[in-house]
Design a protein around this motif. Structure first.
Motif, PDB file in Angstrom:
ATOM      1  N   SER A 181     -13.327  -7.027   0.683  1.00  0.00           N
ATOM      2  CA  SER A 181     -14.539  -7.263   0.335  1.00  0.00           C
ATOM      3  C   SER A 181     -14.959  -6.773  -0.954  1.00  0.00           C
ATOM      4  O   SER A 181     -15.173  -7.736  -2.139  1.00  0.00           O
ATOM      5  CB  SER A 181     -15.670  -6.712   1.198  1.00  0.00           C
ATOM      6  OG  SER A 181     -17.086  -6.989   0.967  1.00  0.00           O
ATOM      7  N   VAL A 182     -14.955  -5.371  -1.401  1.00  0.00           N
ATOM      8  CA  VAL A 182     -15.275  -4.653  -2.675  1.00  0.00           C
ATOM      9  C   VAL A 182     -14.173  -3.839  -2.952  1.00  0.00           C
ATOM     10  O   VAL A 182     -14.057  -2.772  -1.983  1.00  0.00           O
ATOM     11  CB  VAL A 182     -16.668  -4.322  -2.619  1.00  0.00           C
ATOM     12  CG1 VAL A 182     -16.931  -3.586  -3.864  1.00  0.00           C
ATOM     13  CG2 VAL A 182     -17.762  -5.567  -2.596  1.00  0.00           C
ATOM     14  N   ILE A 183     -13.630  -3.618  -3.956  1.00  0.00           N
ATOM     15  CA  ILE A 183     -12.798  -2.755  -4.545  1.00  0.00           C
ATOM     16  C   ILE A 183     -13.433  -2.018  -6.035  1.00  0.00           C
ATOM     17  O   ILE A 183     -13.638  -3.053  -6.981  1.00  0.00           O
ATOM     18  CB  ILE A 183     -11.439  -2.924  -4.704  1.00  0.00           C
ATOM     19  CG1 ILE A 183     -11.023  -4.175  -3.785  1.00  0.00           C
ATOM     20  CG2 ILE A 183     -10.592  -1.825  -5.025  1.00  0.00           C
ATOM     21  CD1 ILE A 183      -9.816  -4.741  -4.163  1.00  0.00           C
ATOM     22  N   ASN A 184     -13.478  -0.848  -5.943  1.00  0.00           N
ATOM     23  CA  ASN A 184     -13.928   0.055  -7.175  1.00  0.00           C
ATOM     24  C   ASN A 184     -12.799   0.863  -7.688  1.00  0.00           C
ATOM     25  O   ASN A 184     -12.181   1.511  -7.161  1.00  0.00           O
ATOM     26  CB  ASN A 184     -15.228   0.941  -6.762  1.00  0.00           C
ATOM     27  CG  ASN A 184     -16.576   0.135  -6.435  1.00  0.00           C
ATOM     28  OD1 ASN A 184     -17.155  -0.314  -7.038  1.00  0.00           O
ATOM     29  ND2 ASN A 184     -16.736   0.219  -4.861  1.00  0.00           N
ATOM     30  N   GLY A 185     -12.579   0.417  -9.012  1.00  0.00           N
ATOM     31  CA  GLY A 185     -11.748   1.214  -9.728  1.00  0.00           C
ATOM     32  C   GLY A 185     -10.182   1.298  -9.565  1.00  0.00           C
ATOM     33  O   GLY A 185      -9.284   1.666 -10.151  1.00  0.00           O
ATOM     34  N   ILE A 186      -9.732   0.264  -8.373  1.00  0.00           N
ATOM     35  CA  ILE A 186      -8.424   0.025  -8.132  1.00  0.00           C
ATOM     36  C   ILE A 186      -8.248  -1.377  -8.319  1.00  0.00           C
ATOM     37  O   ILE A 186      -9.249  -2.300  -7.518  1.00  0.00           O
ATOM     38  CB  ILE A 186      -8.033   0.273  -6.797  1.00  0.00           C
ATOM     39  CG1 ILE A 186      -8.009   1.924  -6.507  1.00  0.00           C
ATOM     40  CG2 ILE A 186      -6.471  -0.022  -6.292  1.00  0.00           C
ATOM     41  CD1 ILE A 186      -7.221   2.763  -7.774  1.00  0.00           C
ATOM     42  N   THR A 187      -7.183  -2.030  -8.884  1.00  0.00           N
ATOM     43  CA  THR A 187      -7.229  -3.498  -8.976  1.00  0.00           C
ATOM     44  C   THR A 187      -7.081  -4.339  -7.548  1.00  0.00           C
ATOM     45  O   THR A 187      -6.381  -3.541  -6.575  1.00  0.00           O
ATOM     46  CB  THR A 187      -6.171  -3.929  -9.862  1.00  0.00           C
ATOM     47  OG1 THR A 187      -4.740  -3.132  -9.241  1.00  0.00           O
ATOM     48  CG2 THR A 187      -6.245  -3.491 -11.216  1.00  0.00           C
ATOM     49  N   ALA A 200      -7.996   0.872 -12.529  1.00  0.00           N
ATOM     50  CA  ALA A 200      -8.754   0.012 -12.968  1.00  0.00           C
ATOM     51  C   ALA A 200     -10.060   1.154 -13.228  1.00  0.00           C
ATOM     52  O   ALA A 200     -11.462   0.524 -13.321  1.00  0.00           O
ATOM     53  CB  ALA A 200      -9.412  -1.002 -12.163  1.00  0.00           C
ATOM     54  N   TYR A 201      -9.892   2.089 -13.792  1.00  0.00           N
ATOM     55  CA  TYR A 201     -10.854   3.342 -14.069  1.00  0.00           C
ATOM     56  C   TYR A 201     -10.477   3.873 -15.192  1.00  0.00           C
ATOM     57  O   TYR A 201      -8.963   4.145 -15.192  1.00  0.00           O
ATOM     58  CB  TYR A 201     -11.414   3.931 -13.130  1.00  0.00           C
ATOM     59  CG  TYR A 201     -10.688   5.249 -12.452  1.00  0.00           C
ATOM     60  CD1 TYR A 201     -10.708   6.501 -13.208  1.00  0.00           C
ATOM     61  CD2 TYR A 201      -9.747   4.981 -11.449  1.00  0.00           C
ATOM     62  CE1 TYR A 201      -9.891   7.301 -12.910  1.00  0.00           C
ATOM     63  CE2 TYR A 201      -8.926   5.983 -10.938  1.00  0.00           C
ATOM     64  CZ  TYR A 201      -9.147   7.331 -11.704  1.00  0.00           C
ATOM     65  OH  TYR A 201      -8.205   8.348 -11.209  1.00  0.00           O
ATOM     66  N   ASP A 202     -11.177   4.709 -16.046  1.00  0.00           N
ATOM     67  CA  ASP A 202     -10.431   5.566 -17.368  1.00  0.00           C
ATOM     68  C   ASP A 202     -11.733   6.502 -17.468  1.00  0.00           C
ATOM     69  O   ASP A 202     -12.833   6.163 -17.690  1.00  0.00           O
ATOM     70  CB  ASP A 202     -10.383   4.478 -18.590  1.00  0.00           C
ATOM     71  CG  ASP A 202      -9.390   5.299 -19.495  1.00  0.00           C
ATOM     72  OD1 ASP A 202      -8.651   6.060 -18.990  1.00  0.00           O
ATOM     73  OD2 ASP A 202      -9.478   4.998 -20.656  1.00  0.00           O
ATOM     74  N   TRP A 203     -11.117   7.764 -17.773  1.00  0.00           N
ATOM     75  CA  TRP A 203     -11.788   8.884 -18.149  1.00  0.00           C
ATOM     76  C   TRP A 203     -12.067   8.671 -19.814  1.00  0.00           C
ATOM     77  O   TRP A 203     -11.280   8.410 -20.674  1.00  0.00           O
ATOM     78  CB  TRP A 203     -11.252  10.222 -18.054  1.00  0.00           C
ATOM     79  CG  TRP A 203     -11.209  10.624 -16.714  1.00  0.00           C
ATOM     80  CD1 TRP A 203     -10.387  10.816 -15.788  1.00  0.00           C
ATOM     81  CD2 TRP A 203     -12.191  11.381 -16.021  1.00  0.00           C
ATOM     82  NE1 TRP A 203     -10.602  11.248 -14.493  1.00  0.00           N
ATOM     83  CE2 TRP A 203     -11.764  11.925 -14.767  1.00  0.00           C
ATOM     84  CE3 TRP A 203     -13.423  12.093 -16.235  1.00  0.00           C
ATOM     85  CZ2 TRP A 203     -12.660  12.497 -14.041  1.00  0.00           C
ATOM     86  CZ3 TRP A 203     -14.178  12.584 -15.514  1.00  0.00           C
ATOM     87  CH2 TRP A 203     -13.673  12.947 -14.344  1.00  0.00           C
ATOM     88  N   ASN A 204     -13.421   9.199 -20.378  1.00  0.00           N
ATOM     89  CA  ASN A 204     -13.473   9.149 -21.811  1.00  0.00           C
ATOM     90  C   ASN A 204     -13.008  10.591 -22.254  1.00  0.00           C
ATOM     91  O   ASN A 204     -12.726  11.226 -21.493  1.00  0.00           O
ATOM     92  CB  ASN A 204     -14.968   8.933 -22.208  1.00  0.00           C
ATOM     93  CG  ASN A 204     -15.877  10.037 -21.831  1.00  0.00           C
ATOM     94  OD1 ASN A 204     -15.565  10.985 -20.989  1.00  0.00           O
ATOM     95  ND2 ASN A 204     -17.099   9.998 -22.390  1.00  0.00           N
ATOM     96  N   ALA A 205     -12.858  10.658 -23.606  1.00  0.00           N
ATOM     97  CA  ALA A 205     -12.318  11.916 -24.376  1.00  0.00           C
ATOM     98  C   ALA A 205     -13.206  13.227 -24.097  1.00  0.00           C
ATOM     99  O   ALA A 205     -12.817  14.120 -24.171  1.00  0.00           O
ATOM    100  CB  ALA A 205     -12.155  11.660 -25.860  1.00  0.00           C
TER     101      ALA A 205
END
Length: 724
Positions: A181-187, A200-205
């Motif tokens: 149904s819904v996936i967050n941050g993983i393809t 499919a997620y990324d930390w900023n600096a």
């Protein structure tokens, strides 16, 4: 010792029987007898001039992450040894460092999901304190450290979490994740397979924001595989799989503020039916780069998003008459200008853009392709890359200034060189191999390429192989009657006699941008080919039009007609080979796996008077059955290009079969579904054609596990001996 005249000695030596050459066996190949040594999980450190390697002590059945000095190659320490931690009894599958390199994230006891994705028990290891803490009681996916190393984000159950290392508290910051149904941050499946990433997620600096892609799979059609195991009833495995022309996941971009605990959706613009194949924070902690690709994949926008205001701005647009390839080469320099690679001049080259998206320089130029981008040294202003400038089957390492001047070739052996650079870009470890030379690892200067020291070699393997009758792989080009010049290699029997007539087995893959004719060391199939050559077969491999590293025009000629020009080239090449004085033109066969199985199927049908036999393993038999992202990139949708799909589908040519045909598939192939083979079988049955086929229960696209590969290659070997 009694003196013997030289002439008598030579006579005696000549009269002695020749030393018997060993024959390669399938058991040896699939037991790993010819496996080359490598440097497993080699990682260059970011903060010290050192690198790490994951080593194995077979006596103690333990793994070690060992630390080495780039300058001396000396081992300077062991960061962790699994024998000291009962929690790691299953060993280390992979590891990553925190940004300050004081901690490790260690994966153990992994469970594979699809091609790249897996679940694992993850542990945080403090190198100085020698403490090991489990990240979660459950197996999780894709954990990563924040920039300051104080937190770890990860995916679990289609949601995202943040773990605080100091307090050991975990916070779940997405709540709507649900299977199918819904996936967050993983393809989703198709992104993982075709855009080749899982996280499919990324930390900023600054470590205060996490950008992530949300996949709404609700409207995506489902595919179900029966997994048999040993139970009384099969276990249906159902997952979302968008086939060509069907609904894709609806994707959206979100940014989570770690301190405030709030999430906002980013409006990227007036897009519909689009992909987000990459997100990456720039060096500006509040500026996120996003790549947005239309469904036809011929228009890509590089967008910069202001994380505070949410404003999105297109800074670069890339278009192509066929398709735009997605890479991981985007690199931000200290001033937030960036490196980009593109085929826009007809060959893949490196470009430098300002942070506003203005072209500053085309750094590399020429009728050759850049094949890998290694990085930028801000100390010297040099870029390091790999290319095929010295022949499309070879790879060399180069450095060049950011302004496109002072190019230096850093490797001088003819073959395939691949570099791992030290953090300060003073040195690099070069992994070199060729068709004649198993991989050697050397330390080289990044200034002039000179070898500093040898690290490891495979001389033992080379010595071992000297006891076998292994011929030399011969590289050449074949010019077809249509005038197409194609790269090729041949493996002839070691006792080759040009006055004899030999059967020929052709091997190919042929997919867009692929390459099988490379001057590099053997893989397992090569040893099988050598074994077949010992049985009196010539093995040939031809890279036809559509394959890579010879320019965009050569690669993209197959656009909208997969299986037309590539098949023509294999048939035409077989006709050329059949005219060689030492080839029996009535005994030419062809085989391939996946795209290669699609090709070999078409060849035995469309080239029925040329090929005597074919083997197709895990083939696509109609592109209508394959996934949306890959297929539409090269074919558009079936609704737009019905003839392109149908005219080159083996299913629609089943009635043309004359030769011997072996069809092989795994029943649990999540990639190329067994449906392809089942419907090919039905077409052959209804055409009243005789053929051979084999289904491997519960095996995926790779068809392996236990004795599976040995049994499969034994089957294929026997088929070749019987039919060719």
């Amino acid at each position: 010792m009694k003196y013997i005249k030289k002439s008598i000695l030579l006579f005696l030596l000549a009269a002695m029987p020749a030393v018997a050459q060993q024959k390669i066996t399938l058991q040896e190949i699939w037991s790993g007898a010819f496996r080359a040594k490598g440097m497993d999980d080699l990682q260059s450190m970011a903060n010290t001039n050192q690198y790490t390697v994951l080593n194995t002590n077979r006596a103690s059945r333990s793994n070690q992450v060992d630390l080495y000095d780039f300058a001396t190659l000396n081992k300077v320490g062991t960061l962790i040894d699994t024998k000291n931690f009962k929690e790691l009894a299953q060993g280390i599958d992979s590891y990553t460092f925190s940004p300050d390199e004081k901690k490790l994230l260690i994966a153990s006891n992994s469970d594979r999901i699809f091609r790249h994705s897996f679940l694992a028990d993850f542990y945080i290891y403090d190198i100085a304190a020698k403490t090991l803490v489990k990240l979660s009681e459950d197996k999780v996916q894709e954990p990563t450290f924040s920039a300051d190393g104080t937190k770890v984000a990860y995916g679990k159950g289609n949601n995202l979490y943040v773990y605080d290392i100091a307090t050991k508290a975990t916070k779940q910051f997405t709540k709507d994740g649900k299977k199918n149904s819904v996936i967050n941050g993983i393809t989703d499946w198709v992104y993982e397979e075709e855009f080749a990433f899982v996280r499919a997620y990324d930390w900023n600096a600054a470590g205060d924001k996490i950008a992530f892609i949300r996949f709404d799979e609700t409207a995506v059609p489902e595919f179900t595989m029966e997994v048999y195991n040993n139970g009384l009833y099969p276990d249906p495995q159902t997952f979302k799989y968008p086939k060509a022309g069907e609904k894709n996941s609806t994707v959206s971009l979100h940014i989570y503020d770690v301190k405030a605990g709030t999430t906002k959706e980013i409006k990227l613009g007036n897009y519909s039916d689009f992909y987000i194949p990459r997100i990456k924070w720039t060096n500006d902690a509040q500026a996120l780069s996003v790549q947005v690709l239309n469904r036809h994949q011929n228009n890509l926008d590089l967008i910069f998003v202001d994380a505070n205001s949410g404003v999105a701005k297109v800074v670069l647009n890339e278009q192509d008459k066929a398709y735009v390839d997605i890479t991981d080469n985007l690199t931000f320099l200290n001033d937030n200008s960036f490196i980009w690679t593109s085929e826009k001049d007809g060959y893949n080259h490196i470009y430098h853009y300002s942070k506003a998206g203005k072209l500053l320089d085309q750094i590399t130029k020429g009728n050759w392709e850049v094949t890998a981008y290694y990085g930028f040294d801000d100390k010297t202003g040099n870029i390091f890359y790999q290319s095929v400038e010295n022949g499309s089957i070879n790879r060399d390492v180069y450095r060049i200034n950011l302004n496109g001047k002072n190019k230096v070739r850093l490797t001088n052996q003819v073959g395939t060189s691949n570099a791992t650079f030290s953090p300060n870009f003073d040195l690099f470890i070069n992994a070199f191999s060729s068709a004649k030379q198993p991989t050697t690892y050397t330390l080289n200067s990044a200034k002039d390429g000179n070898q500093v020291k040898e690290i490891a070699n495979n001389n033992d393997l080379k010595t071992k192989l000297a006891n076998y009758a292994i011929p030399v792989k011969e590289f050449t080009t074949i010019t077809t009657e249509k005038g197409n010049e194609l790269n090729a290699w041949f493996i002839k029997p070691a006792n080759f006699d040009p006055s004899k007539k030999y059967p020929v087995l052709m091997y190919q893959y042929s997919g867009p941008g692929s390459q099988q004719v490379t001057n590099s060391w053997n893989d397992t199939d090569d040893y099988w080919f050598y074994m077949l050559s010992q049985e009196g077969y010539i093995i040939a491999c031809v890279d036809g039009r559509g394959t890579g590293f010879k320019g965009a025009a050569f690669k993209k000629v197959t656009y909208k007609e997969l299986g037309k020009f590539e098949v023509e080239d294999q048939i035409d090449a077989a006709k050329v080979i059949g005219k060689y004085a030492y080839v029996d033109p009535a005994r030419i066969g062809i085989w391939g796996w996946s795209y290669g199985g699609f090709m070999s199927s078409n060849c035995i049908l469309k080239g029925a008077d040329v090929f005597k036999m074919a083997i197709a393993v895990a083939p696509v038999t109609n592109w209508r059955f394959y996934d949306s992202v890959y297929t539409e990139r090269y074919m558009q949708t079936p609704q737009e290009n019905a003839s392109g799909y149908d005219e080159n589908s083996p299913i629609n040519h089943a009635s043309k079969l004359k030769g011997s045909y072996l069809l092989v598939h795994g029943s649990a192939d999540d990639n190329v579904h067994v449906q392809n083979t089942m419907l090919m079988v039905e077409a052959l049955v209804q055409a009243n054609k005789q053929f051979d086929w084999a289904i491997y229960p519960d095996k995926n696209h790779g068809i392996y596990g236990g004795a599976t590969r040995l049994q499969l290659y034994t089957k294929m070997t026997n088929f070749i001996k019987d039919k060719l």
